[in-house]
Write an enzyme that holds these catalytic residues in place. Structure first.
Site, PDB file in Angstrom:
ATOM      1  N   ARG A   3       0.837  -1.205   0.000  1.00 49.82           N
ATOM      2  CA  ARG A   3       0.000   0.000   0.000  1.00 49.82           C
ATOM      3  C   ARG A   3       0.867   1.248   0.000  1.00 49.82           C
ATOM      4  NH1 ARG A   3      -2.999  -2.823   4.495  1.00 49.82           N
ATOM      5  NH2 ARG A   3      -4.566  -4.029   3.380  1.00 49.82           N
ATOM      6  N   PHE A   8     -12.345  -5.235  -5.435  1.00 48.86           N
ATOM      7  CA  PHE A   8     -12.176  -6.094  -4.248  1.00 48.86           C
ATOM      8  C   PHE A   8     -11.598  -5.241  -3.112  1.00 48.86           C
ATOM      9  CE2 PHE A   8     -11.313  -8.656  -8.085  1.00 48.86           C
ATOM     10  CZ  PHE A   8     -12.298  -9.625  -7.999  1.00 48.86           C
ATOM     11  N   ASP A  17     -16.939  -4.018  -3.973  1.00 50.01           N
ATOM     12  CA  ASP A  17     -16.805  -5.250  -3.188  1.00 50.01           C
ATOM     13  C   ASP A  17     -18.184  -5.889  -3.090  1.00 50.01           C
ATOM     14  OD1 ASP A  17     -14.362  -6.260  -1.156  1.00 50.01           O
ATOM     15  OD2 ASP A  17     -16.343  -7.075  -0.696  1.00 50.01           O
ATOM     16  N   SER A  18     -18.190  -7.217  -2.902  1.00 52.68           N
ATOM     17  CA  SER A  18     -19.477  -7.894  -2.773  1.00 52.68           C
ATOM     18  C   SER A  18     -20.029  -7.772  -1.349  1.00 52.68           C
ATOM     19  CB  SER A  18     -19.339  -9.369  -3.155  1.00 52.68           C
ATOM     20  OG  SER A  18     -18.263  -9.939  -2.453  1.00 52.68           O
ATOM     21  N   ALA A  62     -21.111  -4.881  -5.505  1.00 53.03           N
ATOM     22  CA  ALA A  62     -21.301  -5.538  -6.812  1.00 53.03           C
ATOM     23  C   ALA A  62     -20.277  -6.636  -6.998  1.00 53.03           C
ATOM     24  CB  ALA A  62     -21.150  -4.499  -7.930  1.00 53.03           C
ATOM     25  N   ASP A  85      -7.362  -6.834  -6.242  1.00 55.10           N
ATOM     26  CA  ASP A  85      -6.856  -7.656  -5.133  1.00 55.10           C
ATOM     27  C   ASP A  85      -7.918  -8.688  -4.750  1.00 55.10           C
ATOM     28  OD1 ASP A  85      -5.369  -8.636  -3.036  1.00 55.10           O
ATOM     29  OD2 ASP A  85      -5.871  -7.013  -1.660  1.00 55.10           O
ATOM     30  N   CYS A 106      -3.373 -14.072  -4.407  1.00 58.49           N
ATOM     31  CA  CYS A 106      -2.973 -14.603  -3.091  1.00 58.49           C
ATOM     32  C   CYS A 106      -3.174 -16.110  -3.034  1.00 58.49           C
ATOM     33  CB  CYS A 106      -3.729 -13.892  -1.974  1.00 58.49           C
ATOM     34  SG  CYS A 106      -5.504 -14.139  -2.030  1.00 58.49           S
TER      35      CYS A 106
HETATM   36  N1  SAH Z   1      -7.675  -5.121  -0.997  1.00 60.46           N
HETATM   37  C1  SAH Z   1      -8.271  -5.436   0.286  1.00 60.46           C
HETATM   38  C2  SAH Z   1      -8.425  -6.919   0.515  1.00 60.46           C
HETATM   39  C3  SAH Z   1      -9.271  -7.640  -0.507  1.00 60.46           C
HETATM   40  S1  SAH Z   1      -9.845  -9.192   0.041  1.00 60.46           S
HETATM   41  C4  SAH Z   1      -7.457  -4.785   1.384  1.00 60.46           C
HETATM   42  O1  SAH Z   1      -6.338  -4.324   1.122  1.00 60.46           O
HETATM   43  O2  SAH Z   1      -7.921  -4.736   2.522  1.00 60.46           O
HETATM   44  C5  SAH Z   1     -10.970  -9.659  -1.192  1.00 60.46           C
HETATM   45  C6  SAH Z   1     -12.306  -8.966  -1.156  1.00 60.46           C
HETATM   46  O3  SAH Z   1     -13.026  -9.391  -2.310  1.00 60.46           O
HETATM   47  C7  SAH Z   1     -13.215  -9.281   0.008  1.00 60.46           C
HETATM   48  O4  SAH Z   1     -13.577  -8.089   0.643  1.00 60.46           O
HETATM   49  C8  SAH Z   1     -14.474  -9.954  -0.595  1.00 60.46           C
HETATM   50  O5  SAH Z   1     -15.664  -9.514   0.028  1.00 60.46           O
HETATM   51  C9  SAH Z   1     -14.411  -9.461  -2.003  1.00 60.46           C
HETATM   52  N2  SAH Z   1     -14.996 -10.313  -3.050  1.00 60.46           N
HETATM   53  C10 SAH Z   1     -14.886 -11.643  -3.226  1.00 60.46           C
HETATM   54  N3  SAH Z   1     -15.416 -12.039  -4.392  1.00 60.46           N
HETATM   55  C11 SAH Z   1     -15.912 -10.917  -4.985  1.00 60.46           C
HETATM   56  C12 SAH Z   1     -16.558 -10.645  -6.224  1.00 60.46           C
HETATM   57  N4  SAH Z   1     -16.798 -11.625  -7.089  1.00 60.46           N
HETATM   58  N5  SAH Z   1     -16.900  -9.386  -6.497  1.00 60.46           N
HETATM   59  C13 SAH Z   1     -16.643  -8.383  -5.619  1.00 60.46           C
HETATM   60  N6  SAH Z   1     -15.995  -8.572  -4.444  1.00 60.46           N
HETATM   61  C14 SAH Z   1     -15.642  -9.827  -4.138  1.00 60.46           C
END
Ligand code: SAH
Length: 397
Positions: free
Chosen positions: A213, A229, A251-252, A279, A301, A341
């Site tokens: 970050r 995400f 994010d979902s 979404a 991510d 990851c």
């Molecule tokens: N970048 C973030 C961590 C991401 S973790 C940070 O630095 O804190 C992955 C995220 O993806 C989670 O919050 C999860 O809710 C979301 N997620 C998982 N599948 C998804 C999808 N198909 N569409 C949108 N969000 C999704």
């Protein structure tokens, strides 16, 4: 005197000799002395020579988790004391950092404490006991941590599938001292974040991205950013601080986005023109492409797409899809920050996936930086599985 032994098959000794900490069921020739799950056993090679000592569990595919290769090393309180102290010592620089009060202090196999994770969130500790090996010694390990870290309280988040694979029931709740509030406030590189330790993902926050970050903060000045995400918006706070004009968080999880908005507000970035969209990222990337929207910077991510060697191929389709769509959405000279990851997707393979995505997107893509997990998530040379986070910063023309 230990009389319980696991004897290895003749052609399956190499990995244990090379100090890899897992003995799979298929490598075991015989078990002697009738060990119970959680008991300490000595592992011998086919010539009845001592190889290593570890914890037995017939409920797991990993039949023995190896703890030491020294025959004179008993698995007692001093043993755990040495391992946890070593982990704490390795984080001294982070502990003394005035701008950051949260980090991973014990990282499982990488710190020689297989299946145990401890994250520091200010005065609180959040822990996971994910193997029989550490479950059996939970009191000892917790007492050592209390002595070394002097936390206000310890909360357990062992509510994961990993425990089921070990024949353990998922559990969560306070285990020592005071109970933390629902949202803990932490400081990371001078930014403040609310962390949902009780219901959030993993132990509440993606500590492994801290250094990334900070490192990508330089790409945001005057830019329009898509944080896909986004979870609780950690990257967005850095982006806003770095001068981003507008940030679209996707994010979902609605709860994660609510916390993201509060995190932005707490850092002085409330009341802006930012978007918090609940979404599916796959859908929204397609919709933005159809609408011919363009961004300066896109962060991808995603969660782990691959959970085993068997579904790597399916996972690579997912990675290729989102990366191809994101590349198409970038302005010429835009920046894509993209992560995987999944431990079973190697850096090489991830790079190949990006190559395929670039060709299909019809864009010229340069890798300008390579990213990994933070220094508090060390990679143990003898256990390559401890490496999981791979990232690329790409310039897209
Ligand atoms: N970048 C973030 C961590 C991401 S973790 C940070 O630095 O804190 C992955 C995220 O993806 C989670 O919050 C999860 O809710 C979301 N997620 C998982 N599948 C998804 C999808 N198909 N569409 C949108 N969000 C999704």
């Amino acid at each position: 005197m230990i009389t319980k032994q696991v004897i290895l098959k003749k052609d399956r000794e190499k990995s244990a000799n090379n100090r890899h900490p897992w003995i799979f069921s298929g490598a075991v020739a015989r078990v002697e002395g009738d060990p119970e799950n959680g008991d300490v056993v000595d592992v011998w090679n086919s010539r009845a020579r001592f190889v290593a000592r570890g914890v037995y569990n017939d409920k797991s595919q990993i039949r023995v988790r190896l703890l030491t290769w020294n025959p004179n090393d008993p698995i007692d309180e001093q043993f755990w004391q040495r391992r946890v102290s070593r982990a704490v010592a390795g984080r001294l620089a982070l502990k003394q950092n005035q701008n950051t009060d949260s980090y991973r202090v014990v990282y499982s196999e990488a710190d020689g404490v297989p299946g145990f994770i401890a994250d520091v969130y200010g005065p609180w500790l959040v822990v996971q006991f994910l193997s029989m090996a550490v479950e059996r010694h939970r009191r000892t390990i917790l007492n050592i941590l209390v002595d070394l870290m002097e936390p206000q309280g310890i909360y357990e988040r062992s509510d994961t599938d990993a425990r089921e694979k070990e024949g353990l029931v998922p559990v969560a709740g306070p285990v020592w001292g005071e109970v933390p509030p629902d949202l803990i406030e932490i400081v990371e590189n001078g930014h403040t974040f609310l962390v949902d330790v009780k219901l959030g993902h993993k132990t509440g926050f993606y500590l492994d991205q801290r250094e990334n970050r900070e490192r990508i903060s330089k790409y945001f000045e005057g830019k329009e950013v898509l944080n896909a995400f986004s979870y609780t918006g950690a990257f967005s706070v850095y982006a806003a601080h770095g001068g981003a004009t507008r940030i679209i968080n996707v994010d979902s999880s609605e709860r994660a986005l609510q916390i993201a908005e509060r995190n932005m507000l707490r850092n002085g970035f409330g009341g802006r023109d930012d978007v918090y969209a609940v979404a599916d990222v796959f859908d929204i990337l397609r919709a933005y492409n159809e609408a011919r929207w363009k961004f300066d910077v896109i962060i991808l991510d995603p969660p782990k797409f691959s959970f085993s060697k068997r579904n790597v191929e399916k996972a690579t389709h997912g990675y290729k899809d989102i990366n191809m769509l994101a590349m198409k959405l970038l302005k010429r000279g835009g920046v894509l920050v993209t992560f995987s990851c999944s431990g079973t997707v190697s850096r090489d393979l991830f790079q190949k996936v990006l190559f395929g995505a670039a060709v299909d997107a019809g864009r010229t893509v340069q890798i300008i930086e390579q990213l990994s997990q933070g220094s508090d998530h060390p990679i143990l040379l003898t256990c390559p599985e401890t490496e999981y986070l791979k990232g690329f910063v790409c310039r897209v023309w």
